[in-house]
Scaffold this active site. Structure first.
Site, PDB file in Angstrom:
ATOM      1  N   MET A   1      12.331  24.526   1.648  1.00 23.76           N
ATOM      2  CA  MET A   1      11.570  23.657   0.516  1.00 23.76           C
ATOM      3  C   MET A   1      11.664  23.055   0.078  1.00 23.76           C
ATOM      4  O   MET A   1      11.660  21.814  -0.559  1.00 23.76           O
ATOM      5  CB  MET A   1      10.550  25.143  -0.137  1.00 23.76           C
ATOM      6  CG  MET A   1       8.943  23.832  -0.634  1.00 23.76           C
ATOM      7  SD  MET A   1       7.948  25.252  -1.284  1.00 23.76           S
ATOM      8  CE  MET A   1       7.118  26.162   0.116  1.00 23.76           C
TER       9      MET A   1
ATOM     10  N   ARG B   1      -9.236  -0.170  15.017  1.00 21.63           N
ATOM     11  CA  ARG B   1      -9.508   0.662  13.788  1.00 21.63           C
ATOM     12  C   ARG B   1     -10.224   1.006  13.303  1.00 21.63           C
ATOM     13  O   ARG B   1     -11.371   0.641  13.180  1.00 21.63           O
ATOM     14  CB  ARG B   1      -7.580   0.593  13.104  1.00 21.63           C
ATOM     15  CG  ARG B   1      -7.190   1.421  12.001  1.00 21.63           C
ATOM     16  CD  ARG B   1      -5.880   1.956  12.054  1.00 21.63           C
ATOM     17  NE  ARG B   1      -5.334   0.274  11.498  1.00 21.63           N
ATOM     18  CZ  ARG B   1      -4.520  -0.009  10.563  1.00 21.63           C
ATOM     19  NH1 ARG B   1      -3.162   1.405  10.319  1.00 21.63           N
ATOM     20  NH2 ARG B   1      -4.173  -0.976  10.038  1.00 21.63           N
TER      21      ARG B   1
ATOM     22  N   TYR C   1      17.392  29.607   6.602  1.00 16.56           N
ATOM     23  CA  TYR C   1      16.130  30.665   7.199  1.00 16.56           C
ATOM     24  C   TYR C   1      16.206  31.163   8.437  1.00 16.56           C
ATOM     25  O   TYR C   1      17.278  30.192   9.238  1.00 16.56           O
ATOM     26  CB  TYR C   1      15.150  29.907   6.765  1.00 16.56           C
ATOM     27  CG  TYR C   1      15.106  30.097   6.255  1.00 16.56           C
ATOM     28  CD1 TYR C   1      13.721  31.923   4.817  1.00 16.56           C
ATOM     29  CD2 TYR C   1      14.339  28.580   4.858  1.00 16.56           C
ATOM     30  CE1 TYR C   1      13.208  31.932   4.320  1.00 16.56           C
ATOM     31  CE2 TYR C   1      13.393  29.445   3.352  1.00 16.56           C
ATOM     32  CZ  TYR C   1      13.177  30.295   2.743  1.00 16.56           C
ATOM     33  OH  TYR C   1      12.400  31.230   2.093  1.00 16.56           O
TER      34      TYR C   1
ATOM     35  N   LYS D   1       1.276  -1.413   0.032  1.00 17.03           N
ATOM     36  CA  LYS D   1      -0.416  -0.089   0.071  1.00 17.03           C
ATOM     37  C   LYS D   1       0.593   0.956   0.023  1.00 17.03           C
ATOM     38  O   LYS D   1       2.346   1.033   0.038  1.00 17.03           O
ATOM     39  CB  LYS D   1      -1.075   0.167   1.319  1.00 17.03           C
ATOM     40  CG  LYS D   1      -0.265  -0.293   2.543  1.00 17.03           C
ATOM     41  CD  LYS D   1      -1.772  -0.371   3.656  1.00 17.03           C
ATOM     42  CE  LYS D   1      -0.497  -0.463   5.155  1.00 17.03           C
ATOM     43  NZ  LYS D   1      -1.371   0.360   6.066  1.00 17.03           N
TER      44      LYS D   1
END
Ligand SMILES: Cc1ncc(COP(=O)(O)O)c(C=O)c1O
Length: 405
Positions: free
Chosen positions: A325, A137, A277, A42
């Site tokens: 990013m 679940r 940053y 998956k």
């Protein structure tokens, strides 16, 4: 499946299919060959590219694989995967139609799913039933097993081929009085009720399977042979990582994904200058920084800022400053200052996995440093990163070739 993008920045997830084959044979070889073995592919094959992973496993002789979504199953069928596909997710009426049309094997968790399939099916549909024994679940409440047996035993449209459960703390599978013991006892009751239908029974993920292998080894040292009576559904271990501590991990698993990039430029900084940053890092000495074109938009987590290392010319060097990013920076001073920069133009950098010389930086280490799990590191690598499939021959293909020579 990986989408095909041009790769102008040379950032690539290399997928070593021979490692997948290697891991598969190690895991499969550790248990009885007749036991149910269902690789989980998956989430795009845990980020590796589901079509390529499934086709390789199919070549290795895998008969059943597990996906989460109907959409995942459709993509596999459209790309030539004809093994049995277990679909673990919840589906609606439209989903049920696809299940029937594409011959998927649904893993049922809800009473409504039984009604829907019965209404739509023209001939009997094989299903597995999932039981909630404590994960809370998906799955039928385990205490409803008798009622469910009676309901399905009289159904002409639904054939119960398998029953399963999912362990929430499978690492403790081997310890007496653990959480898994309680779950497996509950599941044992379900197995007893469904025994007249002789279903396949499965419950173990990678942690469960690796725990069993650990138990087997411990007992073998005392001359005791232990056997497994549960089918397995490994995911993570197939992709090369053990969820257990090293002392309990006895297989030589090989990571299947290597995330690699190439330096795009260097900076020379004076002592006291900062980078990235907010300048969360400042140079403590004259420093050579390498700028590497991969960032959090590619799934390289920002939590790794100032924590991770990368492999640069076979050496671990620290990432410095905040992950951007599209870029990260690494302090390569110790490697580069011994020579000039010129041999390092377009230098390969490995973010995790193997570098092209075979040095390994495990993704599990990044998971630890970013307070997450290896599963998330692998499945986070986004579609902007092309997968480069390295497809040396599967063991089965090589054997066939040897025989025909
Ligand atoms: C139902 C089920 N079985 C098996 C697995 C495989 O787990 P792992 O990757 O830990 O082996 C998963 C993964 O989440 C799952 O949801």
């Amino acid at each position: 499946m990986s989408i095909s993008l041009p790769n102008h920045r040379h950032t690539t997830a290399v997928i070593h299919l021979d490692h997948l084959s290697h891991n598969y044979h190690l895991l499969k070889g550790a248990i009885d060959p007749d036991l149910f073995f269902c690789p989980m592919i998956k989430a795009n094959g845990y980020g590796h590219g589901d079509v390529e992973i499934a086709l390789r496993l199919q070549k290795e002789g895998v008969q059943t694989m597990g996906v989460g979504l109907i959409e995942e199953g459709l993509l596999l069928r459209e790309n030539g995967v004809n093994s049995e596909l277990l679909v673990f997710g919840i589906f609606d009426q439209a989903g049920a139609r696809e299940i029937i049309k594409w011959n998927f094997t649904p893993v049922l968790s809800l009473w409504e799913q039984i009604d829907t399939l019965e209404q739509l099916a023209e001939k009997p549909v094989s299903v597995h039933l999932k039981f909630d024994t404590g994960m809370h679940r998906l799955g039928f409440v385990w205490g409803d097993a008798q009622k469910l047996f009676e309901r399905l035993n009289r159904s002409s449209k639904i054939k119960v081929k398998g029953i399963c459960t999912h362990l929430h703390t499978a690492e403790d599978m081997v310890s007496l009085g653990g959480k898994s013991e309680e779950q497996l006892e509950r599941f044992g009751e379900v197995e007893r009720i469904f025994a007249p239908l002789r279903p396949i029974s499965h419950s173990l993920n990678s942690a469960g399977l690796m725990s069993f292998i650990h138990l087997q080894k411990q007992n073998a040292e005392k001359g005791i042979h232990v056997t497994l009576n549960q089918g397995v559904r490994p995911g993570l271990a197939l992709y090369g990582y053990s969820p257990l501590p090293p002392a309990q991990s006895h297989l030589d698993l090989k990571p299947v994904m290597s995330l690699r990039s190439q330096v795009v430029r260097y900076h020379t900084l004076q002592k006291g200058e900062g980078a990235s940053y907010n300048h969360t890092w400042k140079a403590k000495r004259p420093t050579i920084l390498a700028v590497i074109p991969i960032g959090y938009a590619d799934g390289y987590h920002r939590l790794l800022s100032n924590k991770a290392e990368v492999l640069f010319d076979g050496v671990r060097v620290p990432l410095v400053g905040n992950v951007c990013m599209d870029y990260v920076m690494a302090d390569v001073t110790d490697v580069v200052q011994k020579k000039s920069l010129s041999p390092y133009q377009n230098q390969e950098v490995t973010l995790f996995g193997y570098d092209s010389k075979g040095n390994l930086l495990p993704a599990s280490e990044l998971a630890q440093k970013s307070q997450t799990i290896t599963w998330e590191i692998l499945t986070s690598i986004g579609e902007r990163v092309p997968r480069s499939i390295q497809a040396e021959k599967s063991k089965v293909e090589s054997q066939k070739k040897e025989v025909s020579q």
